[in-house]
Design a protein around this motif. Sequence first.
Motif, PDB file in Angstrom:
ATOM      1  N   ILE A  64     -32.044  -3.399   3.185  1.00  0.00           N
ATOM      2  CA  ILE A  64     -31.030  -4.458   3.300  1.00  0.00           C
ATOM      3  C   ILE A  64     -31.283  -5.530   2.254  1.00  0.00           C
ATOM      4  O   ILE A  64     -30.366  -5.959   1.552  1.00  0.00           O
ATOM      5  CB  ILE A  64     -31.029  -5.063   4.724  1.00  0.00           C
ATOM      6  N   VAL A  65     -32.528  -5.949   2.110  1.00  0.00           N
ATOM      7  CA  VAL A  65     -32.875  -6.974   1.120  1.00  0.00           C
ATOM      8  C   VAL A  65     -32.664  -6.435  -0.292  1.00  0.00           C
ATOM      9  O   VAL A  65     -32.056  -7.092  -1.143  1.00  0.00           O
ATOM     10  CB  VAL A  65     -34.329  -7.455   1.318  1.00  0.00           C
ATOM     11  N   ARG A  66     -33.140  -5.227  -0.562  1.00  0.00           N
ATOM     12  CA  ARG A  66     -33.041  -4.627  -1.890  1.00  0.00           C
ATOM     13  C   ARG A  66     -31.587  -4.465  -2.326  1.00  0.00           C
ATOM     14  O   ARG A  66     -31.240  -4.657  -3.482  1.00  0.00           O
ATOM     15  CB  ARG A  66     -33.766  -3.275  -1.900  1.00  0.00           C
ATOM     16  N   ASN A  67     -30.731  -4.110  -1.390  1.00  0.00           N
ATOM     17  CA  ASN A  67     -29.324  -3.868  -1.717  1.00  0.00           C
ATOM     18  C   ASN A  67     -28.430  -5.081  -1.477  1.00  0.00           C
ATOM     19  O   ASN A  67     -27.218  -4.978  -1.619  1.00  0.00           O
ATOM     20  CB  ASN A  67     -28.797  -2.682  -0.899  1.00  0.00           C
ATOM     21  N   THR A  68     -29.029  -6.203  -1.126  1.00  0.00           N
ATOM     22  CA  THR A  68     -28.303  -7.452  -0.832  1.00  0.00           C
ATOM     23  C   THR A  68     -27.095  -7.211   0.073  1.00  0.00           C
ATOM     24  O   THR A  68     -25.967  -7.580  -0.246  1.00  0.00           O
ATOM     25  CB  THR A  68     -27.882  -8.196  -2.125  1.00  0.00           C
ATOM     26  N   LEU A  69     -27.356  -6.586   1.198  1.00  0.00           N
ATOM     27  CA  LEU A  69     -26.312  -6.313   2.180  1.00  0.00           C
ATOM     28  C   LEU A  69     -26.210  -7.469   3.168  1.00  0.00           C
ATOM     29  O   LEU A  69     -27.223  -8.040   3.579  1.00  0.00           O
ATOM     30  CB  LEU A  69     -26.631  -5.030   2.959  1.00  0.00           C
ATOM     31  N   GLU A  70     -24.988  -7.809   3.541  1.00  0.00           N
ATOM     32  CA  GLU A  70     -24.786  -8.752   4.633  1.00  0.00           C
ATOM     33  C   GLU A  70     -24.882  -7.943   5.918  1.00  0.00           C
ATOM     34  O   GLU A  70     -24.304  -6.864   6.036  1.00  0.00           O
ATOM     35  CB  GLU A  70     -23.420  -9.418   4.534  1.00  0.00           C
ATOM     36  N   LEU A  71     -25.604  -8.472   6.883  1.00  0.00           N
ATOM     37  CA  LEU A  71     -25.889  -7.745   8.117  1.00  0.00           C
ATOM     38  C   LEU A  71     -25.070  -8.303   9.265  1.00  0.00           C
ATOM     39  O   LEU A  71     -25.071  -9.514   9.499  1.00  0.00           O
ATOM     40  CB  LEU A  71     -27.384  -7.857   8.438  1.00  0.00           C
ATOM     41  N   GLY A  72     -24.375  -7.424   9.955  1.00  0.00           N
ATOM     42  CA  GLY A  72     -23.632  -7.829  11.144  1.00  0.00           C
ATOM     43  C   GLY A  72     -22.141  -7.770  10.935  1.00  0.00           C
ATOM     44  O   GLY A  72     -21.610  -6.815  10.396  1.00  0.00           O
ATOM     45  N   LEU A  73     -21.475  -8.840  11.350  1.00  0.00           N
ATOM     46  CA  LEU A  73     -20.028  -8.927  11.284  1.00  0.00           C
ATOM     47  C   LEU A  73     -19.634  -9.853  10.146  1.00  0.00           C
ATOM     48  O   LEU A  73     -20.126 -10.975  10.049  1.00  0.00           O
ATOM     49  CB  LEU A  73     -19.491  -9.486  12.608  1.00  0.00           C
ATOM     50  N   ARG A  74     -18.752  -9.391   9.261  1.00  0.00           N
ATOM     51  CA  ARG A  74     -18.268 -10.232   8.150  1.00  0.00           C
ATOM     52  C   ARG A  74     -16.758 -10.131   8.125  1.00  0.00           C
ATOM     53  O   ARG A  74     -16.192  -9.053   7.943  1.00  0.00           O
ATOM     54  CB  ARG A  74     -18.880  -9.767   6.828  1.00  0.00           C
ATOM     55  N   ARG A  92     -17.622  -8.797  -4.565  1.00  0.00           N
ATOM     56  CA  ARG A  92     -18.290  -7.498  -4.398  1.00  0.00           C
ATOM     57  C   ARG A  92     -18.834  -7.510  -2.985  1.00  0.00           C
ATOM     58  O   ARG A  92     -19.886  -8.085  -2.724  1.00  0.00           O
ATOM     59  CB  ARG A  92     -19.413  -7.325  -5.412  1.00  0.00           C
ATOM     60  N   ILE A  93     -18.134  -6.882  -2.097  1.00  0.00           N
ATOM     61  CA  ILE A  93     -18.462  -6.917  -0.674  1.00  0.00           C
ATOM     62  C   ILE A  93     -19.442  -5.799  -0.359  1.00  0.00           C
ATOM     63  O   ILE A  93     -19.194  -4.634  -0.684  1.00  0.00           O
ATOM     64  CB  ILE A  93     -17.180  -6.777   0.171  1.00  0.00           C
ATOM     65  N   GLN A  94     -20.559  -6.155   0.293  1.00  0.00           N
ATOM     66  CA  GLN A  94     -21.560  -5.174   0.737  1.00  0.00           C
ATOM     67  C   GLN A  94     -22.000  -5.572   2.136  1.00  0.00           C
ATOM     68  O   GLN A  94     -22.667  -6.589   2.311  1.00  0.00           O
ATOM     69  CB  GLN A  94     -22.759  -5.149  -0.213  1.00  0.00           C
ATOM     70  N   VAL A  95     -21.625  -4.784   3.128  1.00  0.00           N
ATOM     71  CA  VAL A  95     -21.878  -5.117   4.529  1.00  0.00           C
ATOM     72  C   VAL A  95     -22.522  -3.939   5.235  1.00  0.00           C
ATOM     73  O   VAL A  95     -22.126  -2.784   5.030  1.00  0.00           O
ATOM     74  CB  VAL A  95     -20.561  -5.502   5.249  1.00  0.00           C
ATOM     75  N   LEU A  96     -23.514  -4.244   6.051  1.00  0.00           N
ATOM     76  CA  LEU A  96     -24.085  -3.268   6.972  1.00  0.00           C
ATOM     77  C   LEU A  96     -23.672  -3.742   8.356  1.00  0.00           C
ATOM     78  O   LEU A  96     -24.151  -4.766   8.823  1.00  0.00           O
ATOM     79  CB  LEU A  96     -25.613  -3.222   6.862  1.00  0.00           C
ATOM     80  N   GLY A  97     -22.742  -3.050   8.969  1.00  0.00           N
ATOM     81  CA  GLY A  97     -22.211  -3.451  10.273  1.00  0.00           C
ATOM     82  C   GLY A  97     -20.710  -3.280  10.277  1.00  0.00           C
ATOM     83  O   GLY A  97     -20.199  -2.191  10.045  1.00  0.00           O
ATOM     84  N   LEU A  98     -20.000  -4.394  10.471  1.00  0.00           N
ATOM     85  CA  LEU A  98     -18.550  -4.356  10.547  1.00  0.00           C
ATOM     86  C   LEU A  98     -17.966  -5.371   9.586  1.00  0.00           C
ATOM     87  O   LEU A  98     -18.292  -6.556   9.647  1.00  0.00           O
ATOM     88  CB  LEU A  98     -18.082  -4.679  11.973  1.00  0.00           C
ATOM     89  N   ALA A  99     -17.121  -4.901   8.676  1.00  0.00           N
ATOM     90  CA  ALA A  99     -16.371  -5.782   7.784  1.00  0.00           C
ATOM     91  C   ALA A  99     -14.912  -5.718   8.205  1.00  0.00           C
ATOM     92  O   ALA A  99     -14.366  -4.633   8.407  1.00  0.00           O
ATOM     93  CB  ALA A  99     -16.523  -5.349   6.337  1.00  0.00           C
TER      94      ALA A  99
END
Length: 138
Positions: A64-74, A92-99
């Motif tokens: 998550i840190v390496r790929n600069t992902l936002e975690l959770g709900l965006r 450049r949107i990068q989300v782990l969870g729900l966008a």
Amino acid sequence: MAEIHRLRDRAGDTEKITVNVGYVDLGHIDLLVREGFYSNRTDFIRTAIRNQLTTHSDAIKQSIVRNTLELGLRHFSRTELETVKAAGRMLRIQVLGLATIADDVTPELARDTIESITVLGALQASPPVKAALSDRIG
């Protein structure tokens, strides 16, 4: 960095997946359900998934840190995207969870403001917005 919100799985906050399981493994699962270890097959599978995610939690955090992902709900509102457009920027949107992209966002506004979108989880947007971004969704 945008706000990070932790999601809890609720009936309406889940994504359906299909898993093919061998007959013997399925029999083992059914045996554990029958013996009362799990309430049903889904309970067993969710528990197994959570256990694996816990086992690999350090690797997940590092990725998550390496790929600069936002975690959770965006959530991306029309107002936010209009502000981005007025500033002459692209997201450049990068989300782990729900966008989610608001229902009042037009396909044109989405194309004018979203350079790329990567979601590990689920993306909720209107069909026209998804179609407009289809070449930018990775």
